[in-house]
Scaffold this motif. Structure first.
Motif, mmCIF file in Angstrom:
data_model
loop_
_atom_site.group_PDB
_atom_site.id
_atom_site.type_symbol
_atom_site.label_atom_id
_atom_site.label_comp_id
_atom_site.label_asym_id
_atom_site.label_seq_id
_atom_site.Cartn_x
_atom_site.Cartn_y
_atom_site.Cartn_z
ATOM 1 N N HIS A 47 -25.032 -31.717 -1.584
ATOM 2 C CA HIS A 47 -24.267 -31.331 -0.313
ATOM 3 C C HIS A 47 -22.529 -31.869 -0.690
ATOM 4 C CE1 HIS A 47 -27.967 -31.470 2.589
ATOM 5 N NE2 HIS A 47 -27.776 -30.431 1.784
ATOM 6 N N PRO A 48 -21.722 -31.139 -1.515
ATOM 7 C CA PRO A 48 -20.560 -31.636 -1.900
ATOM 8 C C PRO A 48 -19.699 -31.293 -0.785
ATOM 9 C CG PRO A 48 -21.161 -29.557 -2.968
ATOM 10 C CD PRO A 48 -22.280 -30.044 -2.364
ATOM 11 N N ARG A 49 -18.538 -31.851 -1.123
ATOM 12 C CA ARG A 49 -17.158 -31.657 -0.325
ATOM 13 C C ARG A 49 -16.736 -30.059 -0.855
ATOM 14 N NH1 ARG A 49 -13.289 -36.087 -1.544
ATOM 15 N NH2 ARG A 49 -12.651 -34.674 -3.277
ATOM 16 N N TYR A 50 -16.302 -29.320 -0.292
ATOM 17 C CA TYR A 50 -15.953 -28.047 -0.595
ATOM 18 C C TYR A 50 -15.190 -28.043 -1.943
ATOM 19 C CZ TYR A 50 -11.361 -28.600 1.432
ATOM 20 O OH TYR A 50 -9.998 -29.068 1.691
ATOM 21 N N ASP A 51 -13.944 -28.851 -1.984
ATOM 22 C CA ASP A 51 -13.168 -28.581 -3.200
ATOM 23 C C ASP A 51 -13.602 -29.023 -4.415
ATOM 24 O OD1 ASP A 51 -13.150 -31.500 -2.291
ATOM 25 O OD2 ASP A 51 -10.782 -31.428 -2.252
ATOM 26 N N PHE A 52 -15.077 -29.622 -4.546
ATOM 27 C CA PHE A 52 -15.806 -30.072 -5.638
ATOM 28 C C PHE A 52 -16.070 -28.483 -6.412
ATOM 29 C CE2 PHE A 52 -20.081 -30.558 -7.313
ATOM 30 C CZ PHE A 52 -19.686 -31.017 -8.472
ATOM 31 N N LEU A 53 -16.511 -27.596 -5.540
ATOM 32 C CA LEU A 53 -17.004 -26.433 -6.313
ATOM 33 C C LEU A 53 -15.891 -25.391 -6.721
ATOM 34 C CD1 LEU A 53 -19.562 -25.989 -3.353
ATOM 35 C CD2 LEU A 53 -20.113 -26.871 -5.505
ATOM 36 N N ASN A 54 -16.675 -24.937 -7.973
ATOM 37 C CA ASN A 54 -15.523 -23.904 -8.597
ATOM 38 C C ASN A 54 -16.774 -23.057 -9.335
ATOM 39 O OD1 ASN A 54 -16.010 -25.220 -11.260
ATOM 40 N ND2 ASN A 54 -14.570 -26.569 -10.715
ATOM 41 N N GLU A 55 -16.406 -22.035 -9.962
ATOM 42 C CA GLU A 55 -17.226 -21.338 -10.954
ATOM 43 C C GLU A 55 -18.303 -22.013 -11.743
ATOM 44 O OE1 GLU A 55 -15.523 -17.771 -12.573
ATOM 45 O OE2 GLU A 55 -14.540 -17.172 -10.634
ATOM 46 N N ASN A 56 -17.509 -22.800 -12.361
ATOM 47 C CA ASN A 56 -18.279 -23.747 -13.621
ATOM 48 C C ASN A 56 -19.577 -24.542 -12.782
ATOM 49 O OD1 ASN A 56 -17.078 -22.563 -15.550
ATOM 50 N ND2 ASN A 56 -15.385 -24.019 -15.644
ATOM 51 N N THR A 57 -19.137 -25.528 -11.862
ATOM 52 C CA THR A 57 -20.011 -26.173 -11.078
ATOM 53 C C THR A 57 -21.059 -25.210 -10.576
ATOM 54 O OG1 THR A 57 -18.658 -26.153 -9.174
ATOM 55 C CG2 THR A 57 -18.262 -28.238 -10.693
ATOM 56 N N MET A 58 -20.769 -24.066 -9.924
ATOM 57 C CA MET A 58 -21.653 -23.389 -9.196
ATOM 58 C C MET A 58 -22.706 -22.804 -10.239
ATOM 59 S SD MET A 58 -21.835 -23.423 -5.944
ATOM 60 C CE MET A 58 -22.924 -21.970 -5.653
ATOM 61 N N LEU A 59 -22.089 -22.517 -11.557
ATOM 62 C CA LEU A 59 -23.062 -21.907 -12.552
ATOM 63 C C LEU A 59 -24.038 -22.989 -12.971
ATOM 64 C CD1 LEU A 59 -23.742 -19.780 -14.478
ATOM 65 C CD2 LEU A 59 -22.077 -20.673 -16.205
ATOM 66 N N GLN A 60 -23.483 -24.354 -13.246
ATOM 67 C CA GLN A 60 -24.407 -25.618 -13.771
ATOM 68 C C GLN A 60 -25.384 -25.717 -12.541
ATOM 69 O OE1 GLN A 60 -21.817 -28.752 -13.658
ATOM 70 N NE2 GLN A 60 -21.872 -28.794 -15.949
#
Length: 97
Positions: A47-60
């Motif tokens: 449950h990350p803060r929204y600004d942590f997420l990008n294409e690379n983190t979501m792929l991981q």
């Protein structure tokens, strides 16, 4: 019931009491360390803060079959960005119309 905490020992205690419990690791800082803890302890939801997420983190996260519920989404544009990334759930106090 979804258990969510910033405090890893609490999540591990819940798992000890009920190994079928849904536990989600809340994250707002030290992302690399927290992500590694997620893997090390086999926690299947983040449950990350929204600004942590990008294409690379979501792929991981997707590669490791991690459920993603992001918080606190500030506006509809950000919600749409997260939806496009494939976030499973968005936590917000904003009304979407």
């Amino acid at each position: 019931i979804m258990y969510s905490s910033f405090y890893l020992p609490s999540l591990l205690k819940i798992r000890e009491l009920d190994n079928q419990a849904y536990i989600g690791y809340l994250i707002e800082d030290s992302y690399e360390k927290r992500y590694q803890e997620l893997l090390d302890y086999n926690i299947k939801a983040i449950h990350p803060r929204y600004d942590f997420l990008n294409e690379n983190t979501m792929l991981q996260l997707k590669e490791n079959h991690i459920v993603v519920a992001s918080w606190t989404i500030p506006n509809k544009l950000e919600y749409e960005r997260l939806e496009k990334l494939g976030v499973h759930a968005c936590i917000s106090n904003m009304l979407l119309k």
